[in-house]
Write an enzyme that holds these catalytic residues in place. Structure first.
Site, mmCIF file in Angstrom:
data_model
loop_
_atom_site.group_PDB
_atom_site.id
_atom_site.type_symbol
_atom_site.label_atom_id
_atom_site.label_comp_id
_atom_site.label_asym_id
_atom_site.label_seq_id
_atom_site.Cartn_x
_atom_site.Cartn_y
_atom_site.Cartn_z
ATOM 1 N N ASP A 139 9.389 4.939 -2.650
ATOM 2 C CA ASP A 139 8.128 5.349 -3.180
ATOM 3 C C ASP A 139 8.486 6.214 -4.352
ATOM 4 O O ASP A 139 9.709 6.357 -4.559
ATOM 5 C CB ASP A 139 7.645 6.394 -1.992
ATOM 6 C CG ASP A 139 5.915 6.482 -2.159
ATOM 7 O OD1 ASP A 139 5.565 6.247 -3.321
ATOM 8 O OD2 ASP A 139 5.405 6.507 -0.945
ATOM 9 N N GLU A 162 -3.497 11.849 -0.954
ATOM 10 C CA GLU A 162 -2.051 12.465 -0.234
ATOM 11 C C GLU A 162 -1.971 13.777 0.073
ATOM 12 O O GLU A 162 -3.083 14.370 0.849
ATOM 13 C CB GLU A 162 -0.942 11.968 -1.261
ATOM 14 C CG GLU A 162 -0.964 10.630 -1.544
ATOM 15 C CD GLU A 162 0.388 10.339 -2.374
ATOM 16 O OE1 GLU A 162 1.301 10.514 -2.038
ATOM 17 O OE2 GLU A 162 0.009 9.098 -3.186
#
Length: 628
Positions: A310, A516
């Site tokens: 990521d 997020e």
């Protein structure tokens, strides 16, 4: 004009290919011959590569630092757009194509002419791009229980992404969100792994349907499809109290039962890449977990594509992030990560990884395995034969057929949770000729709010100027009979409602956009002024409350005051889909993909739990008949 671009690309590519015929080895290199078997091409190219070229292939950098010199000098294998990273504000298709072409030309000008692969988040449509079709977020698609719809959406998204010259997307998220307090819960199709498994049919939509001979191996059908990325491996939806990037505390059998099953399906569906999660499993960072990344995913499940980190995922192995980058690179690459989403400090990654190979801390076999996997995906998707954008696809972005499909997805994602007070007749569907309707609430006429996070920017935006689309209010106005009157007031007074002579009220409230960690929320209440608008309006007139949210919110204090309650999730740009169902052109069919709790004190609470006592259970959803 498109044929001119084709000729320019063809001539440039031919020149680059001719200039590289003299690389190590004699004659035309086998890796450039599409008639050669895949493994022959991979082996041939790998044998010609220096360590610097191999590490370059393992490096993914952000477009803002991907200058021609950087691409050529460091042999960069991949470039990405971060959330909201665009070539220009409100960039056109041509501006995207020009940018990708320029970067690709630099990659092809290197000694071996290995094309770079450009990646972008396409979480619910081509969401970075102005005027792209924005589909409902995954939480809504899960409520449709319609894998064929998911496949069609995947195919439409692939075309819109390819229109801008991009061949690789960081989607789908196949997390199993077990706690709605998590800020990424809307990216998850469901709390139930079986529903998530069902919806992995979006992968052959993105990539094209793999023939039987290619099942279980990376596959991309052609230049109208994109390489997909199943994410985020594994257990990211099970973190403690839903804290993003936190620790998932569960035994191995529980991990296999709840969080791993969607990855079985993704691999069977020939997903090309898998992204590793920021989260930890029982205290071990996934980016450093050799057992789950290499032993299980690569060796046990036989995943043949490449595994990507990521954004700054290696940095976050240590606490604080980046405090020992040398150690992070060592742990991440040895764990089995093949491509590193750096995204800015590429010299740090390249320098550290080079030294770790030179001192034999990381064996050359690990580097070769990583690069072989990356090359496998690039060869399989035809990137060597078709490295440049196809200008004939320009008209696919925001195409009406795609907007119609998104509108269908909105209709099917809506979940009717209440329809009439106890002992009274159902309220929905509303009549087309309904006199005077009040539409109220912060989300009724706000395109950004109904799209949610990951729309144009990473966190999303409010307002109606961010992209092209139809708000829920506009959809209502376009749907009702001309004799009916629609009055809009975002936050009406009690006196206004009482004296307005309204037959019905539609109150549209919910969460502002987030993504997020910024979306982590321990109380899950409806943000102000939503509750006061519900109280004011629903105490005076028959009301339908439409909730725009990425997850269930606390609704129990208001549910008895509401006549009808609709969970609309984050529907995207096609607000007419909401009106289609409210007014009976189409029926309500959606079923909860998540348990609707009474109080946050019950969380986490999922279907099958021994203490299961929801307000609305998983799978619940009232149905209506169309009014025609």
């Amino acid at each position: 004009m498109s044929h001119i671009w084709r000729w320019i690309h063809f001539l440039v590519y031919c020149c680059l290919m001719l200039s590289s015929v003299g690389v190590q080895g004699s004659g035309y290199p086998k890796y450039k011959d599409p008639k050669q078997p895949l493994n022959v091409r991979i082996k041939d190219l790998l044998s010609r590569m220096t360590l610097a070229e191999k590490i370059g292939q393992m490096s993914q950098i952000e477009r803002s630092v991907a200058t021609p010199d950087v691409m050529k000098n460091y042999f960069i294998g991949s470039v990405l757009s971060g959330g909201g990273s665009v070539p220009a504000p409100e960039a056109t298709v041509q501006q995207w194509v020009n940018m990708v072409t320029e970067i690709q030309m630099a990659a092809l000008a290197t000694r071996l002419g290995i094309p770079m692969i450009y990646g972008i988040d396409a979480v619910h449509g081509h969401n970075n791009v102005y005027k792209a079709t924005i589909f409902p977020h995954n939480v809504g698609l899960g409520a449709t229980r319609d894998p064929e719809l998911a496949r069609k959406i995947g195919a439409a998204v692939a075309l819109e992404v390819r229109a801008t010259g991009i061949p690789y997307i960081f989607a789908p998220c196949i997390a199993v969100c077990r706690d709605p307090r998590w800020g990424r819960c809307y990216e998850s199709f469901s709390e139930d792994p079986k529903v998530v498994q069902m919806m992995t049919k979006i992968i052959p939509g993105f990539q094209g349907e793999a023939p039987p001979s290619s099942k279980g191996k990376p596959f991309v059908a052609g230049t109208k499809n994109v390489a997909a990325c199943a994410r985020d491996y594994v257990g990211d939806g099970g973190t403690y109290m839903g804290f993003n990037e936190n620790n998932t505390i569960i035994d191995f059998s529980g991990l296999l039962r709840i969080h791993m099953p969607p990855y079985y399906n993704a691999i069977i569906e020939s997903v090309s890449t898998i992204m590793v999660s920021y989260s930890s499993w029982n205290g071990v960072k996934m980016h450093a977990n050799h057992f789950l990344v290499t032993d299980f995913l690569k060796n046990k499940l036989k995943f043949k594509g490449f595994i990507i980190s990521d954004w700054q995922g290696l940095d976050r192995i240590t606490s604080p992030p980046g405090s020992d980058y040398h150690l992070s690179v060592k742990l991440g690459v040895l764990a089995g990560i093949d491509m590193i989403m750096i995204p800015y400090n590429y010299t740090d990654l390249i320098g550290n990884l080079t030294s770790l190979v030179h001192d034999n801390t990381i064996p050359m076999s690990r580097i070769n395995n990583a690069v072989s996997r990356i090359l496998r995906v690039k060869f399989t998707m035809g990137l060597f034969e078709n490295p440049f954008p196809d200008p004939s696809l320009a008209g696919e972005l925001g195409k009406q057929e795609h907007r119609d499909l998104a509108r269908e997805a909105v209709r099917k994602s809506l979940v009717l949770l209440k329809n009439g007070k106890y002992g009274e007749k159902p309220v929905l569907p509303l009549p087309m000729k309904c006199g005077k309707i009040l539409v109220a609430g912060s989300h009724a006429d706000n395109l950004g709010y109904q799209c949610g996070g990951w729309t144009i920017t990473w966190q999303g935006l409010g307002g109606n100027n961010l992209t092209a689309g139809t708000t829920i209010l506009e959809g209502i106005k376009a749907t009702i009979d001309g004799s009916a009157q629609v009055v809009y007031s975002e936050e009406p007074s009690s006196d206004f409602v009482q004296k307005g002579g309204f037959s019905y009220a539609i109150v549209v409230v919910g969460e502002p956009p987030y993504a997020e960690t910024q979306g982590d929320n321990l109380n899950l209440t409806i943000p102000a002024p939503g509750p006061s608008v519900i109280e004011t309006v629903c105490s005076k007139v028959k009301c339908i409350v439409v909730l725009i949210s990425g997850r269930p919110l606390v609704i129990e204090p208001y549910i008895n005051k509401i006549d009808a309650f609709v969970a609309a999730w984050l529907p995207g740009t096609e607000g007419k889909g909401v009106a289609d169902v409210l007014f009976g052109d189409y029926p309500f069919t959606g079923k909860l993909s998540r348990t609707w709790f009474k109080s946050v004190n019950q969380l986490p609470m999922n279907v099958g739990d021994p203490h299961y006592d929801p307000l609305f259970p998983f799978g619940f959803g009232l149905e209506t008949q169309p009014s025609y």
